[in-house]
Design a protein around this motif. Sequence first.
Motif, short mmCIF file in Angstrom:
data_model
loop_
_atom_site.label_atom_id
_atom_site.label_comp_id
_atom_site.label_asym_id
_atom_site.label_seq_id
_atom_site.Cartn_x
_atom_site.Cartn_y
_atom_site.Cartn_z
N VAL A 53 28.94 -4.65 -9.64
CA VAL A 53 28.52 -5.42 -8.46
C VAL A 53 29.56 -5.28 -7.34
O VAL A 53 29.21 -5.20 -6.16
CB VAL A 53 28.27 -6.90 -8.82
N ALA A 54 30.84 -5.22 -7.71
CA ALA A 54 31.89 -5.03 -6.71
C ALA A 54 31.74 -3.68 -6.01
O ALA A 54 31.89 -3.59 -4.79
CB ALA A 54 33.26 -5.14 -7.36
N PHE A 66 37.49 0.74 1.67
CA PHE A 66 38.00 1.72 0.72
C PHE A 66 36.87 2.66 0.33
O PHE A 66 35.71 2.28 0.33
CB PHE A 66 38.50 1.03 -0.56
N THR A 67 37.24 3.86 -0.07
CA THR A 67 36.23 4.77 -0.62
C THR A 67 36.05 4.43 -2.10
O THR A 67 36.88 3.74 -2.71
CB THR A 67 36.68 6.24 -0.49
N ALA A 68 34.99 4.93 -2.67
CA ALA A 68 34.73 4.70 -4.09
C ALA A 68 35.86 5.26 -4.95
O ALA A 68 36.28 4.64 -5.93
CB ALA A 68 33.40 5.31 -4.48
N SER A 73 42.32 2.77 -8.24
CA SER A 73 43.18 1.58 -8.32
C SER A 73 42.81 0.72 -9.53
O SER A 73 43.68 0.15 -10.19
CB SER A 73 43.12 0.77 -7.03
N SER A 74 41.53 0.63 -9.82
CA SER A 74 41.08 -0.13 -10.99
C SER A 74 41.59 0.52 -12.28
O SER A 74 42.04 -0.18 -13.20
CB SER A 74 39.56 -0.21 -11.00
N ALA A 75 41.55 1.84 -12.35
CA ALA A 75 42.05 2.54 -13.53
C ALA A 75 43.55 2.35 -13.69
O ALA A 75 44.05 2.14 -14.81
CB ALA A 75 41.71 4.03 -13.44
N VAL A 76 44.29 2.39 -12.59
CA VAL A 76 45.74 2.19 -12.65
C VAL A 76 46.05 0.78 -13.15
O VAL A 76 46.90 0.60 -14.04
CB VAL A 76 46.39 2.45 -11.27
N VAL A 77 45.37 -0.22 -12.61
CA VAL A 77 45.59 -1.59 -13.06
C VAL A 77 45.26 -1.72 -14.54
O VAL A 77 46.02 -2.32 -15.31
CB VAL A 77 44.76 -2.59 -12.22
N GLY A 78 44.16 -1.15 -14.96
CA GLY A 78 43.78 -1.20 -16.37
C GLY A 78 44.81 -0.55 -17.27
O GLY A 78 45.19 -1.10 -18.31
N VAL A 129 42.15 -7.56 -19.71
CA VAL A 129 42.40 -6.25 -19.10
C VAL A 129 41.16 -5.79 -18.34
O VAL A 129 41.24 -5.36 -17.18
CB VAL A 129 42.80 -5.21 -20.17
N LYS A 130 40.00 -5.89 -18.98
CA LYS A 130 38.76 -5.44 -18.33
C LYS A 130 38.41 -6.30 -17.12
O LYS A 130 37.96 -5.79 -16.09
CB LYS A 130 37.60 -5.44 -19.33
N PHE A 131 38.65 -7.61 -17.23
CA PHE A 131 38.37 -8.49 -16.09
C PHE A 131 39.27 -8.16 -14.91
O PHE A 131 38.80 -8.05 -13.77
CB PHE A 131 38.55 -9.96 -16.48
N LEU A 132 40.55 -7.99 -15.14
CA LEU A 132 41.47 -7.70 -14.04
C LEU A 132 41.22 -6.32 -13.45
O LEU A 132 41.34 -6.13 -12.23
CB LEU A 132 42.91 -7.87 -14.49
N ALA A 133 40.87 -5.35 -14.29
CA ALA A 133 40.53 -4.03 -13.77
C ALA A 133 39.26 -4.10 -12.92
O ALA A 133 39.18 -3.50 -11.84
CB ALA A 133 40.36 -3.03 -14.91
N SER A 134 38.27 -4.87 -13.38
CA SER A 134 37.03 -5.03 -12.61
C SER A 134 37.28 -5.80 -11.32
O SER A 134 36.74 -5.46 -10.26
CB SER A 134 35.97 -5.77 -13.43
N SER A 135 38.09 -6.84 -11.41
CA SER A 135 38.34 -7.64 -10.21
C SER A 135 39.18 -6.89 -9.17
O SER A 135 39.16 -7.24 -8.00
CB SER A 135 38.99 -8.98 -10.56
N THR A 136 39.88 -5.86 -9.60
CA THR A 136 40.61 -5.01 -8.65
C THR A 136 39.64 -4.36 -7.67
O THR A 136 39.98 -4.11 -6.52
CB THR A 136 41.40 -3.92 -9.40
N LEU A 137 38.42 -4.14 -8.12
CA LEU A 137 37.40 -3.53 -7.24
C LEU A 137 36.97 -4.48 -6.13
O LEU A 137 36.32 -4.06 -5.18
CB LEU A 137 36.19 -3.13 -8.07
#
Length: 110
Positions: A40-41, A53-55, A61-66, A90-98
Amino acid sequence: METLTAALTVVIVLLVFALAYIDARTGYLPDVLTLPLGLVALLYHWSLNWVMFTAVELVFSSAVVGLVLLAVRYVGNKNYVQDSFGLGDVKFLASSTLLRERDVNRICLS
């Protein structure tokens, strides 16, 4: 497109509140809600025509955070000999980075 953006914002808020409620009650963040948050993000940024931001930037950035959080979790688990925090976190914070935006005022005023 503005209607779609508004609808996606409502969905994001509902997902975050549902995740917060479930986490407070059970200490568990279900994949059924965590992973759609990332999707959804991305749809939210698509509805804004990728103006912030581009996709590729968002997914990178989400992958780096994860990956950083997985490394922190690994070190924490080794040092404490128990789960320092769960993979749902981990998954929530990576998703919320988006969900990030360049302009903090836009978040505060919307």
